[in-house]
Design a protein around this motif. Structure first.
Motif, PDB file in Angstrom:
ATOM      1  N   ASN A 224       0.802  -1.227   0.000  1.00  0.00           N
ATOM      2  CA  ASN A 224       0.000   0.000   0.000  1.00  0.00           C
ATOM      3  C   ASN A 224       0.833   1.274   0.000  1.00  0.00           C
ATOM      4  O   ASN A 224       0.508   2.234  -0.689  1.00  0.00           O
ATOM      5  N   SER A 225       1.908   1.314   0.751  1.00  0.00           N
ATOM      6  CA  SER A 225       2.690   2.551   0.867  1.00  0.00           C
ATOM      7  C   SER A 225       3.760   2.690  -0.211  1.00  0.00           C
ATOM      8  O   SER A 225       4.410   3.729  -0.312  1.00  0.00           O
ATOM      9  N   SER A 226       3.950   1.665  -1.034  1.00  0.00           N
ATOM     10  CA  SER A 226       4.970   1.711  -2.083  1.00  0.00           C
ATOM     11  C   SER A 226       4.578   2.713  -3.165  1.00  0.00           C
ATOM     12  O   SER A 226       3.401   2.903  -3.458  1.00  0.00           O
ATOM     13  N   LYS A 227       5.566   3.357  -3.787  1.00  0.00           N
ATOM     14  CA  LYS A 227       5.233   4.385  -4.780  1.00  0.00           C
ATOM     15  C   LYS A 227       6.352   4.535  -5.803  1.00  0.00           C
ATOM     16  O   LYS A 227       7.502   4.163  -5.562  1.00  0.00           O
ATOM     17  N   ASP A 228       5.967   5.071  -6.971  1.00  0.00           N
ATOM     18  CA  ASP A 228       6.915   5.499  -8.014  1.00  0.00           C
ATOM     19  C   ASP A 228       7.864   4.375  -8.448  1.00  0.00           C
ATOM     20  O   ASP A 228       9.065   4.578  -8.629  1.00  0.00           O
ATOM     21  N   ASN A 229       7.314   3.179  -8.639  1.00  0.00           N
ATOM     22  CA  ASN A 229       8.133   2.032  -9.029  1.00  0.00           C
ATOM     23  C   ASN A 229       8.161   1.888 -10.544  1.00  0.00           C
ATOM     24  O   ASN A 229       7.148   2.058 -11.222  1.00  0.00           O
ATOM     25  N   THR A 230       9.325   1.558 -11.093  1.00  0.00           N
ATOM     26  CA  THR A 230       9.476   1.309 -12.512  1.00  0.00           C
ATOM     27  C   THR A 230      10.306   0.045 -12.717  1.00  0.00           C
ATOM     28  O   THR A 230      11.357  -0.119 -12.090  1.00  0.00           O
ATOM     29  N   ILE A 231       9.814  -0.847 -13.588  1.00  0.00           N
ATOM     30  CA  ILE A 231      10.583  -2.023 -14.008  1.00  0.00           C
ATOM     31  C   ILE A 231      10.732  -1.921 -15.518  1.00  0.00           C
ATOM     32  O   ILE A 231       9.743  -1.821 -16.246  1.00  0.00           O
TER      33      ILE A 231
ATOM     34  N   VAL B  30      -0.201   6.644  -3.919  1.00  0.00           N
ATOM     35  CA  VAL B  30      -0.212   7.717  -2.919  1.00  0.00           C
ATOM     36  C   VAL B  30       0.069   9.070  -3.551  1.00  0.00           C
ATOM     37  O   VAL B  30       0.078  10.089  -2.864  1.00  0.00           O
ATOM     38  N   ASN B  31       0.327   9.089  -4.881  1.00  0.00           N
ATOM     39  CA  ASN B  31       0.525  10.355  -5.575  1.00  0.00           C
ATOM     40  C   ASN B  31      -0.104  10.249  -6.966  1.00  0.00           C
ATOM     41  O   ASN B  31      -0.886   9.338  -7.226  1.00  0.00           O
ATOM     42  N   SER B  32       0.211  11.148  -7.849  1.00  0.00           N
ATOM     43  CA  SER B  32      -0.413  11.173  -9.164  1.00  0.00           C
ATOM     44  C   SER B  32       0.200  10.189 -10.155  1.00  0.00           C
ATOM     45  O   SER B  32      -0.299  10.040 -11.273  1.00  0.00           O
ATOM     46  N   ASN B  33       1.280   9.523  -9.775  1.00  0.00           N
ATOM     47  CA  ASN B  33       1.948   8.568 -10.654  1.00  0.00           C
ATOM     48  C   ASN B  33       1.392   7.160 -10.451  1.00  0.00           C
ATOM     49  O   ASN B  33       0.905   6.830  -9.359  1.00  0.00           O
TER      50      ASN B  33
END
Length: 238
Positions: free
Chosen positions: A9-16, A35-38
């Motif tokens: 839930n708290s993870s954000k802005d991840n890219t693979i 949690v943000n716009s991304n």
């Protein structure tokens, strides 16, 4: 088999990017709204293959996938509880073999989930553009299954995509779709478990030059996409 990669839930802005994920139980699990716009997870030019339970599971979350192949998983893409999703130039396909029996749709998405015996719904926004959804002809008749409950916002769009189905996906907006035309993958050799999901051998393959021109410059092989009408799926005929 390894468990997979989990984005909580708290993870954000991840890219693979440029990754191959093979032989997991649940290759990717993405939980909870961003949690943000991304998007919580962005996938670019990736291969997800032979995941026992699921290739991608999303639970009321957000994911942006492009030029990505998801193949031969128990559930290739499984979305529940709504969320925000964009799949562009993706190939999603499954074929039964001696190790794996294709029994579930390659794409199943809904705006609800069960929690403590009750049904929880959430807004659902999903766009599947320039994609291929396909499977063998044994058990699964509809490879794209979209389910809706309640009165929350629900926008699911299939735009310039090819899929196998007896019935068009319900609760969805369909634009320039191709139904039940074999995509003519280069090689499906079930006995030897060899799969090449490129489309280069058949010049009349139904997905060639059938995509929407949306400005993607590369395919999964990092080859150039044609200016103008691109091919459907993660590979571009060269």
């Amino acid at each position: 088999s390894w468990p997979g990669i989990y984005f909580r839930n708290s993870s954000k802005d991840n890219t693979i990017r440029f990754a191959i994920l093979k032989n997991a139980n649940q290759a990717l699990v993405v939980e909870g709204p961003s949690v943000n716009s991304n998007p919580k997870l962005t996938l670019q030019q990736c291969i997800i293959d032979n995941a026992f339970e699921a290739g991608i599971i999303c639970v009321n979350s957000s994911l942006d996938a492009s030029n990505t192949l998801v193949s031969n998983c128990g559930n290739n893409i499984y979305i529940e509880g709504g969320g925000n999703y964009q799949f562009t130039h993706c190939t999603v396909a499954s074929y039964s073999n001696s190790y794996f029996l294709h029994t579930n749709p390659v794409l199943a998405a809904s705006n609800y989930r069960t929690d403590n015996g009750g049904i929880i719904t959430a807004d659902m926004n999903a766009i599947f553009r320039n994609c291929i959804f396909w499977g063998d002809n044994n058990i699964v008749e509809n490879e794209t299954v979209i389910s809706k409950q309640g009165s929350s916002i629900f926008n699911v769009v299939f735009d310039h995509s090819l899929y196998k189905a007896i019935d068009d996906p319900a609760n969805s907006i369909l634009t320039a779709v191709i139904r039940n035309s074999d995509p003519s993958f280069d090689s499906i050799d079930v006995s030897n478990k060899y799969y090449d999901f490129r489309i280069t051998k058949n010049p009349l393959a139904p997905g060639i030059d059938q995509g929407a021109a949306i400005g993607f410059l590369k395919d999964l092989d990092d080859n150039n996409r044609i200016v103008g009408q691109p091919d459907l799926g993660c590979y571009e005929k060269q």
